[in-house]
Enzyme design. Structure first.
Site, mmCIF file in Angstrom:
data_model
loop_
_atom_site.group_PDB
_atom_site.id
_atom_site.type_symbol
_atom_site.label_atom_id
_atom_site.label_comp_id
_atom_site.label_asym_id
_atom_site.label_seq_id
_atom_site.Cartn_x
_atom_site.Cartn_y
_atom_site.Cartn_z
ATOM 1 N N GLN A 199 -5.240 17.920 4.468
ATOM 2 C CA GLN A 199 -5.436 17.739 3.015
ATOM 3 C C GLN A 199 -6.818 17.151 2.782
ATOM 4 O O GLN A 199 -7.359 16.438 3.641
ATOM 5 C CB GLN A 199 -4.349 16.792 2.481
ATOM 6 C CG GLN A 199 -4.507 16.362 1.036
ATOM 7 C CD GLN A 199 -5.332 15.100 0.854
ATOM 8 O OE1 GLN A 199 -5.427 14.282 1.783
ATOM 9 N NE2 GLN A 199 -5.936 14.918 -0.302
ATOM 10 N N TYR A 241 0.836 -1.206 0.000
ATOM 11 C CA TYR A 241 0.000 0.000 0.000
ATOM 12 C C TYR A 241 0.875 1.263 0.000
ATOM 13 O O TYR A 241 0.615 2.207 -0.731
ATOM 14 C CB TYR A 241 -0.979 0.025 1.185
ATOM 15 C CG TYR A 241 -1.760 1.316 1.143
ATOM 16 C CD1 TYR A 241 -2.642 1.568 0.086
ATOM 17 C CD2 TYR A 241 -1.538 2.321 2.076
ATOM 18 C CE1 TYR A 241 -3.296 2.789 -0.027
ATOM 19 C CE2 TYR A 241 -2.191 3.541 1.969
ATOM 20 C CZ TYR A 241 -3.066 3.772 0.919
ATOM 21 O OH TYR A 241 -3.695 4.986 0.792
ATOM 22 N N ALA A 299 -2.400 8.643 3.142
ATOM 23 C CA ALA A 299 -3.549 7.989 3.767
ATOM 24 C C ALA A 299 -3.112 6.779 4.598
ATOM 25 O O ALA A 299 -2.031 6.222 4.408
ATOM 26 C CB ALA A 299 -4.526 7.544 2.682
ATOM 27 N N ASP A 322 6.978 17.752 -4.296
ATOM 28 C CA ASP A 322 7.279 16.467 -3.653
ATOM 29 C C ASP A 322 7.457 15.359 -4.678
ATOM 30 O O ASP A 322 7.180 15.534 -5.860
ATOM 31 C CB ASP A 322 6.198 16.095 -2.618
ATOM 32 C CG ASP A 322 4.861 15.672 -3.243
ATOM 33 O OD1 ASP A 322 4.828 15.151 -4.380
ATOM 34 O OD2 ASP A 322 3.828 15.852 -2.564
ATOM 35 N N ARG A 363 6.488 8.651 1.372
ATOM 36 C CA ARG A 363 6.818 7.291 1.820
ATOM 37 C C ARG A 363 7.846 7.248 2.941
ATOM 38 O O ARG A 363 7.654 6.498 3.909
ATOM 39 C CB ARG A 363 7.267 6.436 0.629
ATOM 40 C CG ARG A 363 6.153 6.184 -0.401
ATOM 41 C CD ARG A 363 6.652 5.309 -1.540
ATOM 42 N NE ARG A 363 5.674 5.148 -2.606
ATOM 43 C CZ ARG A 363 5.494 6.007 -3.600
ATOM 44 N NH1 ARG A 363 6.214 7.115 -3.655
ATOM 45 N NH2 ARG A 363 4.590 5.777 -4.536
ATOM 46 N N ASP A 417 -4.747 16.278 -8.267
ATOM 47 C CA ASP A 417 -4.125 15.379 -9.257
ATOM 48 C C ASP A 417 -4.766 13.997 -9.257
ATOM 49 O O ASP A 417 -4.202 13.043 -9.760
ATOM 50 C CB ASP A 417 -2.622 15.253 -8.995
ATOM 51 C CG ASP A 417 -2.312 14.591 -7.653
ATOM 52 O OD1 ASP A 417 -3.233 14.013 -7.030
ATOM 53 O OD2 ASP A 417 -1.156 14.643 -7.226
ATOM 54 N N GLY A 475 9.854 11.420 -4.534
ATOM 55 C CA GLY A 475 11.168 10.817 -4.722
ATOM 56 C C GLY A 475 12.296 11.472 -3.948
ATOM 57 O O GLY A 475 13.455 11.084 -4.109
ATOM 58 N N TYR A 479 -9.612 15.660 -0.576
ATOM 59 C CA TYR A 479 -9.940 15.453 -1.992
ATOM 60 C C TYR A 479 -11.282 16.090 -2.314
ATOM 61 O O TYR A 479 -11.608 16.293 -3.460
ATOM 62 C CB TYR A 479 -10.025 13.963 -2.318
ATOM 63 C CG TYR A 479 -8.699 13.230 -2.307
ATOM 64 C CD1 TYR A 479 -7.763 13.452 -3.312
ATOM 65 C CD2 TYR A 479 -8.397 12.304 -1.329
ATOM 66 C CE1 TYR A 479 -6.562 12.770 -3.325
ATOM 67 C CE2 TYR A 479 -7.194 11.620 -1.334
ATOM 68 C CZ TYR A 479 -6.285 11.848 -2.337
ATOM 69 O OH TYR A 479 -5.088 11.168 -2.354
ATOM 70 N N LYS A 510 -2.596 21.074 -4.526
ATOM 71 C CA LYS A 510 -1.558 20.038 -4.596
ATOM 72 C C LYS A 510 -1.751 19.148 -5.808
ATOM 73 O O LYS A 510 -2.840 18.576 -5.985
ATOM 74 C CB LYS A 510 -1.583 19.178 -3.323
ATOM 75 C CG LYS A 510 -0.642 17.973 -3.361
ATOM 76 C CD LYS A 510 -0.571 17.262 -2.016
ATOM 77 C CE LYS A 510 0.389 16.094 -2.033
ATOM 78 N NZ LYS A 510 -0.173 14.881 -2.638
ATOM 79 N N HIS A 524 1.985 12.857 -7.293
ATOM 80 C CA HIS A 524 1.382 11.969 -6.304
ATOM 81 C C HIS A 524 2.282 10.768 -6.009
ATOM 82 O O HIS A 524 1.827 9.648 -5.820
ATOM 83 C CB HIS A 524 0.009 11.496 -6.815
ATOM 84 C CG HIS A 524 -1.003 11.247 -5.725
ATOM 85 N ND1 HIS A 524 -1.961 12.171 -5.384
ATOM 86 C CD2 HIS A 524 -1.213 10.192 -4.902
ATOM 87 C CE1 HIS A 524 -2.719 11.683 -4.406
ATOM 88 N NE2 HIS A 524 -2.281 10.495 -4.095
ATOM 89 N N SER A 581 -6.657 10.029 6.618
ATOM 90 C CA SER A 581 -5.857 9.563 7.753
ATOM 91 C C SER A 581 -6.644 8.532 8.545
ATOM 92 O O SER A 581 -7.874 8.588 8.595
ATOM 93 C CB SER A 581 -5.532 10.745 8.673
ATOM 94 O OG SER A 581 -4.588 11.597 8.066
HETATM 95 C C1 FMN Z 1 0.753 5.522 0.954
HETATM 96 C C2 FMN Z 1 0.499 6.848 0.319
HETATM 97 C C3 FMN Z 1 -0.732 7.460 0.494
HETATM 98 C C4 FMN Z 1 -0.967 8.712 -0.054
HETATM 99 N N1 FMN Z 1 -2.158 9.327 0.212
HETATM 100 C C5 FMN Z 1 -2.333 10.598 -0.208
HETATM 101 C C6 FMN Z 1 -3.488 11.316 0.196
HETATM 102 O O1 FMN Z 1 -4.333 10.824 0.928
HETATM 103 N N2 FMN Z 1 -3.624 12.588 -0.262
HETATM 104 C C7 FMN Z 1 -2.690 13.185 -1.066
HETATM 105 O O2 FMN Z 1 -2.848 14.345 -1.446
HETATM 106 N N3 FMN Z 1 -1.582 12.523 -1.439
HETATM 107 C C8 FMN Z 1 -1.374 11.272 -1.023
HETATM 108 N N4 FMN Z 1 -0.218 10.619 -1.369
HETATM 109 C C9 FMN Z 1 0.820 11.325 -2.148
HETATM 110 C C10 FMN Z 1 1.785 12.065 -1.213
HETATM 111 O O3 FMN Z 1 1.159 13.175 -0.619
HETATM 112 C C11 FMN Z 1 3.020 12.596 -1.968
HETATM 113 O O4 FMN Z 1 2.604 13.339 -3.086
HETATM 114 C C12 FMN Z 1 3.977 11.488 -2.403
HETATM 115 O O5 FMN Z 1 3.994 10.441 -1.466
HETATM 116 C C13 FMN Z 1 5.390 12.036 -2.567
HETATM 117 O O6 FMN Z 1 6.248 11.058 -3.055
HETATM 118 P P1 FMN Z 1 7.241 10.182 -2.150
HETATM 119 O O7 FMN Z 1 6.397 9.172 -1.468
HETATM 120 O O8 FMN Z 1 8.168 9.593 -3.130
HETATM 121 O O9 FMN Z 1 7.932 11.124 -1.180
HETATM 122 C C14 FMN Z 1 0.027 9.352 -0.830
HETATM 123 C C15 FMN Z 1 1.255 8.722 -1.024
HETATM 124 C C16 FMN Z 1 1.509 7.492 -0.450
HETATM 125 C C17 FMN Z 1 2.858 6.871 -0.631
#
Ligand code: FMN
Ligand code: NAG
Ligand code: NAG
Ligand code: NAG
Ligand code: NAG
Ligand code: NAG
Ligand code: NAG
Ligand code: NAG
Length: 387
Positions: A178, A67, A124, A310, A334, A208, A312, A180, A252, A276, A154
């Protein structure tokens, strides 16, 4: 000239042929082994953010790890988000007095002071990694004095996140929930009012995610997205949303210069460049590529709104590369979800490690103040942007 071109072509082939490394080879398995880590190893084993990924993979149930880990479809964007930074090399300047650089990490975002130019992205389902959900992220962000953007999905309800917000003497923790949103305005109004009443200081609207992410890895393990509706939102709707709250609404998920300009036109106080985490549309660009496109075609955007980014980010130098283009602060998703397996301690450790890397990398670049980082501190090779 001909020879030079041939050499360049050969080099890029050689670079492209490099195998993808989810984590670099730093010998962690020589210490921790490759068996199931039923008990979490001491945090002293975590020397950098990628170590949290290794430990999460060895510790969590496969569907839980999936996940957090998964990216869209063939995961090209997931890999590109990590790999893009290594296509931009540094131009370190030497014999510069950098003795004070560690005092310059502080960064202001939307008028609020933080101790570092990085923040925790909304992700999430904290319960997938920790029975206490997001509480470790709240306390860890407060201890490290950085911004936390809790996800609308969350595991810990908004009211509990508000209650956990640290207000200690003159310190008042800043969090931006945050969302949606749904197409039900009554529901949206109730949610916006709850956010304002909870002492939060901005709302992050994620744009997005107009549909479900195509996520093969997640589907295999039954660990797909929580947000799967086809959205009906528009720029006009954003104008309406702004009348429903006094709080700034941050957008975002901007991925093109056109949309960055539209966000400015519609008065967005801040935007987050993001694909994302490569979880929604495979082959969508990394935020470094988006920031570069904006820098080339509409650099005024960086002055007209606060640009965050954001995806990587795993090393101090990644943070500095985004800042060089005009990005004010950089988010990580992550790494903090993996760190939160340890709860507050893990989150605090992650923040400390990244602060250490940002300040030391800045010093090696010859920066007296990290905020002086600029395009000239890096070599933006023509093949850095995959096109
Ligand atoms: C497990 C997971 C859940 C995520 N859930 C959301 C979310 O609920 N809302 C949102 O705007 N972005 C969500 N994202 C995207 C993150 O906000 C972010 O854009 C992204 O994780 C950045 O990349 P990184 O994981 O490589 O740092 C999620 C990302 C992951 C990995
Ligand atoms: C490790 O063991 C735990 C407990 O037995 C189990 O739930 C989990 O799926 C295992 N993790 C991996 C990566 O095999
Ligand atoms: C470097 O900067 C520090 C702090 O400003 C100062 O004390 C020191 O004298 C400087 N070193 C040199 C060689 O100028
Ligand atoms: C942020 O820091 C600056 C400079 O240190 C200070 O002048 C300002 O009052 C601080 N702002 C807040 C909101 O604390
Ligand atoms: C896996 O996630 C579920 C919730 O989806 C949670 O109840 C469980 O505790 C998690 N398992 C581990 C090992 O973290
Ligand atoms: C409150 O702040 C003080 C001083 O900064 C610190 O020592 C203490 O641990 C903080 N308490 C909490 C609950 O964060
Ligand atoms: C919209 O949300 C409100 C508040 O939750 C609810 O009472 C109402 O039934 C919803 N309307 C529709 C059309 O679903
Ligand atoms: C942005 O603002 C800075 C500082 O005021 C200025 O030097 C720069 O020229 C501006 N850049 C653009 C592209 O407007």
């Amino acid at each position: 000239m001909y020879k030079f071109t041939t050499l360049t072509a050969l080099c890029s082939v050689a670079l492209a042929a490099r195998p993808f490394l989810n984590e670099p080879d730093t010998g962690i398995e020589l210490i921790l082994g490759t068996d199931n880590l039923t008990t979490l190893p001491p945090l002293s084993n975590v020397v950098g953010l990628p170590d949290f990924d290794f430990i999460a993979r060895q510790h969590l149930a496969p569907e839980n790890y999936t996940y957090y880990r998964n990216g869209a479809a063939g995961e090209w964007s997931y890999r590109n988000n990590l790999e893009v930074f290594q296509r931009v090399t540094s131009r370190p300047r030497v014999l510069v007095n950098v003795s004070q650089v560690s005092t310059t990490l502080g960064t202001t975002i939307l008028g609020q002071n933080f101790s570092a130019p990085f923040f925790i992205c909304p992700c999430a389902r904290g319960e997938v990694g920790n029975v206490n959900g997001e509480l470790g992220l709240v306390q860890g962000a407060a201890d490290g004095d950085i911004l936390y953007i809790p996800s609308g999905y969350s595991s810990t309800p908004l009211g509990e996140l508000a209650a956990a917000r640290v207000a200690n003497g003159s310190y008042e923790q800043t969090m931006w929930p945050q969302t949606y949103l749904t197409s039900n305005d009554t529901e949206t109004q109730i949610y916006f009012d709850e956010i304002a009443a909870g002492g939060f200081s901005a709302i992050v609207f994620t744009i997005d995610s107009a549909a479900a992410g195509v996520r093969h890895r997640a589907d295999r393990f039954g660990a797909g997205s929580v947000n799967t509706a086809f959205d009906g939102f528009t720029w006009e709707y954003y104008e309406k949303l702004k009348t429903m709250t006094k709080l700034p609404i941050v957008l975002k998920g901007i991925q093109t210069v056109e949309d960055a300009l539209l966000a400015v036109e519609h008065g967005a106080p801040a935007i987050v460049l993001s694909n994302h985490g490569g979880r929604n549309l495979d082959t969508s660009p990394s935020s470094l590529e988006i920031a570069y496109e904006i820098h080339e075609q509409a650099p005024q955007v960086f002055n007209q709104t606060e640009v965050l980014a954001d995806g990587g980010v795993r090393y101090g130098s990644d943070v500095l590369k985004l800042m060089a283009l005009g990005v004010k602060a950089v988010g990580l998703g992550r790494p903090f979800m993996y760190a939160n397996i340890y709860g507050t301690e893990g989150v605090r450790h992650a923040i400390e490690r990244l602060k250490f890397e940002v300040m030391n990398d800045a010093a090696h670049l010859g920066l007296q103040d990290i905020h002086d980082v600029s395009m000239k501190h890096f070599k933006w090779a023509p093949n850095f942007w995959y096109s």
